[in-house]
Design a protein around this motif. Structure first.
Motif, mmCIF file in Angstrom:
data_model
loop_
_atom_site.group_PDB
_atom_site.id
_atom_site.type_symbol
_atom_site.label_atom_id
_atom_site.label_comp_id
_atom_site.label_asym_id
_atom_site.label_seq_id
_atom_site.Cartn_x
_atom_site.Cartn_y
_atom_site.Cartn_z
ATOM 1 N N GLN A 41 0.815 -1.226 0.000
ATOM 2 C CA GLN A 41 0.000 0.000 0.000
ATOM 3 C C GLN A 41 0.853 1.283 0.000
ATOM 4 O OE1 GLN A 41 -2.000 -2.705 1.364
ATOM 5 N NE2 GLN A 41 -3.060 -2.202 -0.540
ATOM 6 N N THR A 44 -0.283 4.742 -1.310
ATOM 7 C CA THR A 44 -1.186 5.512 -0.455
ATOM 8 C C THR A 44 -0.391 6.393 0.508
ATOM 9 O OG1 THR A 44 -3.016 3.964 -0.646
ATOM 10 C CG2 THR A 44 -2.948 5.277 1.368
ATOM 11 N N GLY A 102 -3.642 3.997 6.295
ATOM 12 C CA GLY A 102 -3.847 3.617 4.896
ATOM 13 C C GLY A 102 -4.875 2.530 4.700
ATOM 14 N N VAL A 103 -5.007 1.635 5.670
ATOM 15 C CA VAL A 103 -5.969 0.536 5.519
ATOM 16 C C VAL A 103 -6.801 0.370 6.796
ATOM 17 C CG1 VAL A 103 -4.607 -0.791 3.830
ATOM 18 C CG2 VAL A 103 -4.274 -1.201 6.268
ATOM 19 N N ALA A 126 -8.417 5.051 5.208
ATOM 20 C CA ALA A 126 -9.211 3.840 5.402
ATOM 21 C C ALA A 126 -10.708 4.148 5.309
ATOM 22 C CB ALA A 126 -8.873 3.207 6.742
ATOM 23 N N ALA A 127 -11.506 3.184 4.801
ATOM 24 C CA ALA A 127 -12.863 3.533 4.376
ATOM 25 C C ALA A 127 -13.949 2.506 4.694
ATOM 26 C CB ALA A 127 -12.842 3.830 2.875
ATOM 27 N N THR A 128 -13.698 1.606 5.651
ATOM 28 C CA THR A 128 -14.791 0.739 6.099
ATOM 29 C C THR A 128 -15.735 1.576 6.960
ATOM 30 O OG1 THR A 128 -13.334 -1.174 6.104
ATOM 31 C CG2 THR A 128 -15.348 -1.368 7.396
ATOM 32 N N LEU A 145 -17.035 3.075 1.842
ATOM 33 C CA LEU A 145 -17.414 2.274 0.675
ATOM 34 C C LEU A 145 -18.920 2.258 0.439
ATOM 35 C CD1 LEU A 145 -15.579 1.044 -1.417
ATOM 36 C CD2 LEU A 145 -14.386 1.503 0.696
ATOM 37 N N TYR A 171 -11.938 -8.089 2.720
ATOM 38 C CA TYR A 171 -11.800 -7.490 4.055
ATOM 39 C C TYR A 171 -12.771 -6.323 4.144
ATOM 40 C CZ TYR A 171 -8.718 -3.538 2.572
ATOM 41 O OH TYR A 171 -8.191 -2.400 2.021
ATOM 42 N N PHE A 223 -14.362 -3.761 -6.382
ATOM 43 C CA PHE A 223 -13.627 -2.941 -5.413
ATOM 44 C C PHE A 223 -12.307 -3.632 -5.098
ATOM 45 C CE2 PHE A 223 -11.792 -2.626 -1.229
ATOM 46 C CZ PHE A 223 -11.454 -1.277 -1.215
ATOM 47 N N PRO A 225 -8.408 -2.170 -3.233
ATOM 48 C CA PRO A 225 -7.835 -0.947 -2.663
ATOM 49 C C PRO A 225 -6.914 -0.223 -3.634
ATOM 50 C CG PRO A 225 -6.818 -2.895 -1.706
ATOM 51 C CD PRO A 225 -7.954 -3.376 -2.538
ATOM 52 N N SER A 226 -6.737 1.057 -3.370
ATOM 53 C CA SER A 226 -5.837 1.902 -4.149
ATOM 54 C C SER A 226 -4.518 1.177 -4.397
ATOM 55 C CB SER A 226 -5.582 3.185 -3.351
ATOM 56 O OG SER A 226 -4.789 4.072 -4.086
ATOM 57 N N ASP A 253 -11.742 3.509 -6.670
ATOM 58 C CA ASP A 253 -10.463 2.934 -6.251
ATOM 59 C C ASP A 253 -9.812 2.165 -7.408
ATOM 60 O OD1 ASP A 253 -10.985 2.862 -2.889
ATOM 61 O OD2 ASP A 253 -12.737 2.800 -4.181
ATOM 62 N N PHE A 303 -7.376 10.234 -4.717
ATOM 63 C CA PHE A 303 -8.317 10.460 -3.612
ATOM 64 C C PHE A 303 -7.644 10.338 -2.253
ATOM 65 C CE2 PHE A 303 -9.070 5.970 -2.472
ATOM 66 C CZ PHE A 303 -8.645 5.318 -3.620
HETATM 67 C C1 VNL Z 1 -9.150 0.966 2.136
HETATM 68 C C2 VNL Z 1 -10.277 1.376 1.431
HETATM 69 C C3 VNL Z 1 -7.879 1.056 1.527
HETATM 70 C C4 VNL Z 1 -10.146 1.879 0.129
HETATM 71 C C5 VNL Z 1 -7.767 1.556 0.235
HETATM 72 O O1 VNL Z 1 -6.577 1.688 -0.407
HETATM 73 C C6 VNL Z 1 -8.908 1.947 -0.466
HETATM 74 C C7 VNL Z 1 -9.268 0.417 3.500
HETATM 75 C C8 VNL Z 1 -5.351 1.443 0.253
HETATM 76 O O2 VNL Z 1 -10.187 0.819 4.207
HETATM 77 O O3 VNL Z 1 -8.442 -0.441 3.852
HETATM 78 O O4 VNL Z 1 -8.765 2.395 -1.742
#
Ligand code: VNL
Length: 393
Positions: A41, A44, A102-103, A126-128, A145, A171, A223, A225-226, A253, A303
């Motif tokens: 990652q 990021t 980052g995650v 991070a985006a959960t 997300l 995840y 989906f 991750p970046s 993403d 982003f």
């Molecule tokens: C996450 C979500 C990470 C969207 C990402 O890229 C992303 C995360 C590192 O929540 O882990 O694009």
């Protein structure tokens, strides 16, 4: 002899010295960022660091009379490292704010440290959805997300896409994307005929894509991750999925601005939904992109960069609003000043919801197009002021 009077004086002197020392220390406001600077990652971390440094270059390193000190630690996106580093930053460095992440697993691992030490923690990547529930000290400037997935599920059936296979990283954010896209598509009369999950670490997309080819849906929703989008795109095209009449759609993403321009013309026409595109047509974004590229050898901000840039603004403004005289604001005072902030970001107007501490922002539908010989996510529709649909409160 140490008479009570002398003891009193000695104590008073010691206290004064301590206070002076503390005040000198107190004049430095420390921001500790935990970012993936190495490993899968790393892009990021690179994007966020560049954006944070740009923000400081543009806005100075003194706020409300306090000297801002930035400390960046590399967790390589490994949660046990994230937790250890958060502890070290709080206990030894005495940072005023934690940030980065980052995650999702990294943010979740550090959350208890923020709670125990009453240190605001600004999630910039991070985006959960559930991350903001992990600590009352978490504020988010990235996205969720669910927030970006539902808009695409509204767009798809109106555009000939009824039968969809979903493919997500296995995840938090991937499971959020899968669930919220599926629910909304079904509500709109479409159907998810298969839900595929790929491992986060070192995924091989080939067997999954073969399966999708056999099912032959109208579209594949992705989906990852970046940083992982280019690999998906490459294998999607290599397998001739587009020629077989399967459209590729996803959250932004996948067509990440960090990689998009190198994906080749095969990416043209891919529709995604997201909160930021480097081609967002506002005066503020044009200035942001230009300054970012100038400071970073032409690198295009994605982003993640915007999450970092806005995260710094939230921290600066919180310090400005809560600093009173010489004293350093407490974590609680800073947090209170982060809640409810509203301002224009390079992505458009954003708002930190005081109840959820999560970001409310526009979500854009975008299509990959060529502009001046370069590939961009060109916005063609906007859903304004979207709250995280993942919040049940
Ligand atoms: C996450 C979500 C990470 C969207 C990402 O890229 C992303 C995360 C590192 O929540 O882990 O694009």
């Amino acid at each position: 002899m140490l008479t009570p009077k002398r003891l009193f004086l000695a104590t008073a002197v010691a206290l004064t010295l301590t206070a002076n020392w503390a005040q000198a220390q107190d004049n430095t406001f420390k921001i500790g960022l935990i970012l993936p600077m190495t490993g899968q990652q790393a892009s990021t971390g690179r994007q966020i660091e560049a954006a944070v440094r740009l923000y400081m270059a543009q806005n100075g390193d003194t706020v409300a009379g306090k000297k801002i000190q930035l400390i960046i630690k590399d967790d390589a996106a490994t949660p046990d490292q994230s937790k250890r580093l958060a502890q070290d930053l709080v206990v030894n460095e005495k940072v005023n704010v934690l940030g980065g992440f980052g995650v999702t697993p990294a943010a979740l691992a550090a959350a208890p440290i923020a709670t125990q030490s009453k240190t605001p923690l600004v999630v910039m990547a991070a985006a959960t959805s559930s991350i903001t529930d992990a600590s009352p000290y978490i504020v988010r400037t990235s996205f969720t997300l669910p927030q970006v997935s539902v808009s695409l599920a509204d767009w798809a059936p109106k555009n000939g896409i009824k039968k969809v296979v979903t493919l997500v990283s296995d995840y938090g954010p991937g499971i959020d994307a899968e669930k919220f896209f599926n629910q909304r598509l079904t509500f709109n009369g479409g159907q998810v005929v298969e839900s595929l999950r790929v491992p986060l670490r070192g995924p091989d997309f080939a067997p999954f894509l073969q399966k999708v080819r056999d099912i032959k849906p109208d579209a594949l929703f992705v989906f990852v991750p970046s940083g992982a989008g280019a690999a998906v795109m490459k294998q999607f095209l290599e397998r001739g999925m587009d020629k077989a009449g399967i459209r590729l759609i996803g959250t932004g993403d996948v067509t990440d601005d960090d990689q998009l321009n190198d994906m080749g013309d095969g990416a043209l026409g891919v529709v995604t939904s997201h909160h930021y595109s480097a081609s967002h047509p506002s005066a503020m974004n044009k200035k942001f992109v230009e300054a970012f590229q100038k400071a970073n050898k032409g690198m295009r901000p994605n982003f993640m960069a915007v999450g970092g840039y806005d995260g710094m603004r939230v921290i600066y403004e919180a310090l400005r609003a809560s600093a009173k005289g010489a004293a350093m604001p407490t974590g609680d005072a800073l947090l209170a000043s982060m809640k409810g902030q509203i301002f224009e970001s390079p992505r458009g107007q954003i708002f930190i919801d005081a109840q959820t501490r999560d970001i409310v922002q526009n979500v854009y539908l975008r299509k990959v197009e060529k502009k001046d010989g370069q590939l961009y996510n060109v916005e063609f529709d906007v859903i304004k002021d979207v709250k995280d649909p993942g919040k049940t409160r």
